[in-house]
Design a protein around this motif. Structure first.
Motif, PDB file in Angstrom:
ATOM      1  N   PHE A 169       0.802  -1.222   0.000  1.00  3.66           N
ATOM      2  CA  PHE A 169       0.000   0.000   0.000  1.00  3.66           C
ATOM      3  C   PHE A 169       0.837   1.275   0.000  1.00  3.66           C
ATOM      4  O   PHE A 169       0.479   2.243  -0.693  1.00  3.66           O
ATOM      5  CB  PHE A 169      -0.993  -0.018   1.161  1.00  3.66           C
ATOM      6  N   PRO A 170       1.961   1.336   0.725  1.00  6.55           N
ATOM      7  CA  PRO A 170       2.825   2.519   0.575  1.00  6.55           C
ATOM      8  C   PRO A 170       3.341   2.692  -0.859  1.00  6.55           C
ATOM      9  O   PRO A 170       3.444   3.817  -1.354  1.00  6.55           O
ATOM     10  CB  PRO A 170       3.968   2.239   1.563  1.00  6.55           C
ATOM     11  N   PHE A 171       3.668   1.580  -1.528  1.00  9.78           N
ATOM     12  CA  PHE A 171       4.115   1.668  -2.919  1.00  9.78           C
ATOM     13  C   PHE A 171       3.004   2.226  -3.813  1.00  9.78           C
ATOM     14  O   PHE A 171       3.230   3.140  -4.620  1.00  9.78           O
ATOM     15  CB  PHE A 171       4.541   0.286  -3.416  1.00  9.78           C
TER      16      PHE A 171
ATOM     17  N   TRP B 168      -1.210   8.496  -5.195  1.00  7.31           N
ATOM     18  CA  TRP B 168      -1.872   9.425  -4.274  1.00  7.31           C
ATOM     19  C   TRP B 168      -0.909  10.535  -3.863  1.00  7.31           C
ATOM     20  O   TRP B 168       0.001  10.323  -3.067  1.00  7.31           O
ATOM     21  CB  TRP B 168      -2.379   8.657  -3.054  1.00  7.31           C
ATOM     22  N   LYS B 169      -1.135  11.724  -4.370  1.00  5.64           N
ATOM     23  CA  LYS B 169      -0.264  12.863  -4.082  1.00  5.64           C
ATOM     24  C   LYS B 169      -0.334  13.276  -2.613  1.00  5.64           C
ATOM     25  O   LYS B 169       0.641  13.782  -2.044  1.00  5.64           O
ATOM     26  CB  LYS B 169      -0.671  14.035  -4.977  1.00  5.64           C
ATOM     27  N   ARG B 170      -1.450  13.046  -1.965  1.00  3.98           N
ATOM     28  CA  ARG B 170      -1.667  13.536  -0.589  1.00  3.98           C
ATOM     29  C   ARG B 170      -0.936  12.717   0.476  1.00  3.98           C
ATOM     30  O   ARG B 170      -0.724  13.173   1.594  1.00  3.98           O
ATOM     31  CB  ARG B 170      -3.172  13.529  -0.280  1.00  3.98           C
ATOM     32  N   VAL B 171      -0.518  11.493   0.163  1.00  2.00           N
ATOM     33  CA  VAL B 171       0.135  10.649   1.169  1.00  2.00           C
ATOM     34  C   VAL B 171       1.391  11.328   1.680  1.00  2.00           C
ATOM     35  O   VAL B 171       2.131  11.965   0.930  1.00  2.00           O
ATOM     36  CB  VAL B 171       0.468   9.256   0.586  1.00  2.00           C
ATOM     37  N   THR B 172       1.642  11.210   2.994  1.00  2.00           N
ATOM     38  CA  THR B 172       2.794  11.864   3.632  1.00  2.00           C
ATOM     39  C   THR B 172       3.813  10.837   4.099  1.00  2.00           C
ATOM     40  O   THR B 172       3.514   9.642   4.214  1.00  2.00           O
ATOM     41  CB  THR B 172       2.340  12.699   4.833  1.00  2.00           C
ATOM     42  N   ALA B 173       5.013  11.319   4.414  1.00  2.00           N
ATOM     43  CA  ALA B 173       6.063  10.438   4.929  1.00  2.00           C
ATOM     44  C   ALA B 173       5.631   9.817   6.255  1.00  2.00           C
ATOM     45  O   ALA B 173       5.888   8.636   6.510  1.00  2.00           O
ATOM     46  CB  ALA B 173       7.357  11.220   5.109  1.00  2.00           C
ATOM     47  N   SER B 174       4.971  10.597   7.097  1.00  2.00           N
ATOM     48  CA  SER B 174       4.493  10.070   8.387  1.00  2.00           C
ATOM     49  C   SER B 174       3.486   8.953   8.169  1.00  2.00           C
ATOM     50  O   SER B 174       3.501   7.926   8.870  1.00  2.00           O
ATOM     51  CB  SER B 174       3.859  11.195   9.213  1.00  2.00           C
TER      52      SER B 174
ATOM     53  N   ALA C 221      -3.724   2.935   8.520  1.00  2.00           N
ATOM     54  CA  ALA C 221      -2.689   3.817   9.067  1.00  2.00           C
ATOM     55  C   ALA C 221      -2.215   4.797   7.997  1.00  2.00           C
ATOM     56  O   ALA C 221      -1.985   5.988   8.279  1.00  2.00           O
ATOM     57  CB  ALA C 221      -1.520   2.988   9.592  1.00  2.00           C
ATOM     58  N   LEU C 222      -2.066   4.306   6.773  1.00  2.00           N
ATOM     59  CA  LEU C 222      -1.623   5.163   5.673  1.00  2.00           C
ATOM     60  C   LEU C 222      -2.611   6.304   5.444  1.00  2.00           C
ATOM     61  O   LEU C 222      -2.213   7.475   5.325  1.00  2.00           O
ATOM     62  CB  LEU C 222      -1.497   4.317   4.403  1.00  2.00           C
ATOM     63  N   TRP C 223      -3.889   5.971   5.410  1.00  2.00           N
ATOM     64  CA  TRP C 223      -4.920   6.975   5.119  1.00  2.00           C
ATOM     65  C   TRP C 223      -5.123   7.950   6.277  1.00  2.00           C
ATOM     66  O   TRP C 223      -5.103   9.176   6.087  1.00  2.00           O
ATOM     67  CB  TRP C 223      -6.231   6.267   4.789  1.00  2.00           C
TER      68      TRP C 223
ATOM     69  N   SER D 249      -1.883  10.127   7.074  1.00  2.00           N
ATOM     70  CA  SER D 249      -1.648  11.085   5.990  1.00  2.00           C
ATOM     71  C   SER D 249      -2.643  12.238   6.037  1.00  2.00           C
ATOM     72  O   SER D 249      -2.291  13.390   5.739  1.00  2.00           O
ATOM     73  CB  SER D 249      -1.732  10.381   4.628  1.00  2.00           C
ATOM     74  N   LYS D 250      -3.898  11.946   6.411  1.00  2.00           N
ATOM     75  CA  LYS D 250      -4.899  12.996   6.530  1.00  2.00           C
ATOM     76  C   LYS D 250      -4.608  13.947   7.686  1.00  2.00           C
ATOM     77  O   LYS D 250      -4.974  15.129   7.647  1.00  2.00           O
ATOM     78  CB  LYS D 250      -6.293  12.365   6.728  1.00  2.00           C
ATOM     79  N   LEU D 251      -3.936  13.439   8.723  1.00  2.00           N
ATOM     80  CA  LEU D 251      -3.682  14.233   9.926  1.00  2.00           C
ATOM     81  C   LEU D 251      -2.338  14.945   9.905  1.00  2.00           C
ATOM     82  O   LEU D 251      -2.061  15.756  10.798  1.00  2.00           O
ATOM     83  CB  LEU D 251      -3.763  13.336  11.164  1.00  2.00           C
ATOM     84  N   THR D 252      -1.493  14.658   8.936  1.00  2.00           N
ATOM     85  CA  THR D 252      -0.152  15.238   8.900  1.00  2.00           C
ATOM     86  C   THR D 252       0.090  15.964   7.579  1.00  2.00           C
ATOM     87  O   THR D 252      -0.692  15.832   6.632  1.00  2.00           O
ATOM     88  CB  THR D 252       0.931  14.153   9.081  1.00  2.00           C
ATOM     89  N   SER D 253       1.184  16.717   7.535  1.00  2.00           N
ATOM     90  CA  SER D 253       1.545  17.481   6.340  1.00  2.00           C
ATOM     91  C   SER D 253       2.826  16.919   5.724  1.00  2.00           C
ATOM     92  O   SER D 253       3.565  16.178   6.369  1.00  2.00           O
ATOM     93  CB  SER D 253       1.758  18.958   6.696  1.00  2.00           C
TER      94      SER D 253
END
Length: 479
Positions: free
Chosen positions: A380-382, A388-394, A430-432, A435-439
């Motif tokens: 899923f991270p891959f 998905w442009k919105r996904v963050t490193a966190s 966790a990914l979703w 990512s929604k809660l972080t920048s």
């Protein structure tokens, strides 16, 4: 093989050529190396043994799903991945999420997958030495280790691909000959089918549907992030070569890989049913084939095992030397230092694999667990990095750590549910959520690599596109 390895020892001068074959391999070489990589220890030993114990359902629960996912990778991801000019899976994560995020896939690829995969090849070679030549297993393990390490240090991936292309002919011919002989020795196809229990002849036997589906869904996704296929994509001369050779190679593998399972089923007619699964192939080869033909098949097997191990070692070596050494320890490494670190990491990977081959009694189960953990942690991270442009490193790091933890700990609860299912669930949630809660951090390259890869191709030809065509393209890509 050692002559070819020696030739490339003097020819290969850069780490690019050593680890990724200089991005310059042609159609037939890539086709051949894909066949040999897939039809190594798996086809000759594992798949024949699985057909002997489980029947042709093994093909539908293990081989076919993995091949279909590999074709998905080749067809849909070859272009964007090649345009990113990557060496490893960790490169993708490091480029998208920052260098630290690339550590997890690098460690997974090198130590969780490549080490047990190489150990499997070492054990496969030692088994052949034991059955065919009477060499004891410990001596066989050391001999296999020495041969594999020597060949890998010499030639790198380019020598592996060249020898793979040659071996693929022997591999295909050997499997076909062995299948024909098995039918004859079993008293003909009609007689063999009549005397074989139905459960060994059906794709999904009664009462085992959940087992087949679960195995396919939990193991096959790994092949979307299988770095050995990625290496062949990167090693191809062009994107077109990568796609055409990949489709041809895996198309042939799809046909060829059905035969070992059939051989295993047919072997139940003349091989003692208490024979260990990993010895069925050697038994059939010695009993059925003329020594001259059997000798060629054994040569093909040993060479395929050796270059299979070579591929896995170079995969781990890329992670250690390129991702960890050049990424963290010596960011300004010279070409000579890169080559030296590549060969030192080959030794490290080989020694670790030898240790595992001595310690582990059930490497097949360990290998399957490596596939499951790698899939739940990385899939899923891959996909998020690609689409998905919105996904963050966190979000990516939380997904990988959470999925890995739950997959490892889940069997302790004894729920009867395969650990991969909660692993995939935790990974995507966790990914979703995170990512929604972080920048995005400063190190991130916040773009969806799949779509940007397509845009790169259009930008190359932008001078030839009319105003109306450009407007239409803009509307299409936005939608």
């Amino acid at each position: 093989m050692f002559a070819i390895g020696g030739y490339y020892f003097f020819k290969v001068k850069t780490s690019d050529a050593y680890l990724i074959a200089g991005w310059n391999m042609g159609y037939w070489k890539i086709t051949g190396t894909l066949i040999s990589t897939w039809c190594g220890a798996a086809a000759f030993i594992g798949w024949v043994g699985m057909g002997f114990t489980k029947g042709i359902s093994g093909y539908f629960m293990f081989a076919l799903p993995g091949i279909l996912v590999s074709l998905l990778l080749i067809i849909f991801f070859s272009r964007p991945l090649r345009r990113l000019k990557l060496f490893t899976l960790a490169d993708l994560f490091g480029k998208r999420f920052g260098r630290k995020a690339g550590v997890v896939p690098s460690v997974f690829s090198a130590f969780i997958y490549s080490v047990p995969a190489t150990a499997l090849q070492i054990v496969g070679m030692s088994t052949v030495f034991n059955v065919i030549f009477g060499i004891d297993m410990d001596t066989g393990l050391m001999l296999s280790f020495a041969l594999i390490l020597g060949f890998t240090i010499l030639g790198g991936l380019e020598a592996t691909i060249v020898t793979d292309a040659l071996q693929s002919v022997i591999v295909i011919a050997g499997i076909i000959i062995l299948a024909v002989c098995s039918v004859t020795y079993a008293g003909g196809l009609e007689n063999a089918l009549f005397n074989t229990p139905t459960e060994f002849l059906t794709p999904i036997p009664d009462g085992r549907a959940l087992e087949v589906v679960t195995f396919a869904l939990t193991v096959a996704p790994f092949y979307l992030v299988w770095q050995s296929t990625w290496q062949r994509i990167f090693a191809s001369k062009t994107e077109e070569v990568a796609i055409k050779a990949g489709v041809t190679g895996f198309g042939l593998v799809m046909l060829i890989s059905f035969l070992p399972y059939c051989i295993g089923v047919l072997a139940r007619q003349f091989v003692p049913l208490d024979t260990r699964a990993d010895l069925v192939f050697s038994f059939v080869t010695m009993e059925l084939l003329h020594p001259a033909i059997g000798g060629i098949v054994i040569i093909g097997l040993l060479s395929a095992l050796m270059t299979g191990a070579d591929s896995y070692i170079l995969q781990g070596s890329s992670n250690i030397s390129h991702d960890l050494y050049c990424g963290f320890v010596n960011k300004q490494a010279t070409e000579a230092q890169k080559m030296r670190s590549a060969r030192v990491s080959v030794v490290i990977m080989s020694v670790l694999s030898l240790g595992v081959s001595f310690m582990m009694t059930d490497i097949i189960s360990m290998y399957q667990w490596a596939l499951r953990i790698s899939a739940t942690t990385l899939i899923f991270p891959f996909l998020a990095a690609m689409f998905w442009k919105r996904v963050t490193a966190s979000g990516c790091i939380a997904s990988m750590i959470g999925a890995m933890s739950i997959t490892v700990l889940w069997p302790l609860f004894d729920t009867g549910i395969d650990a991969a299912y909660p692993g995939f669930f935790v990974s995507i949630m966790a990914l979703w959520v995170v990512s929604k809660l972080t920048s995005h951090s400063r190190e991130e390259e916040a773009r969806a690599f799949y779509w940007s890869g397509i845009n790169q191709e259009v930008s190359k030809n932008s001078s030839q596109v009319t105003g109306d065509q450009a407007a239409n393209y803009t509307i299409a890509t936005k939608s």
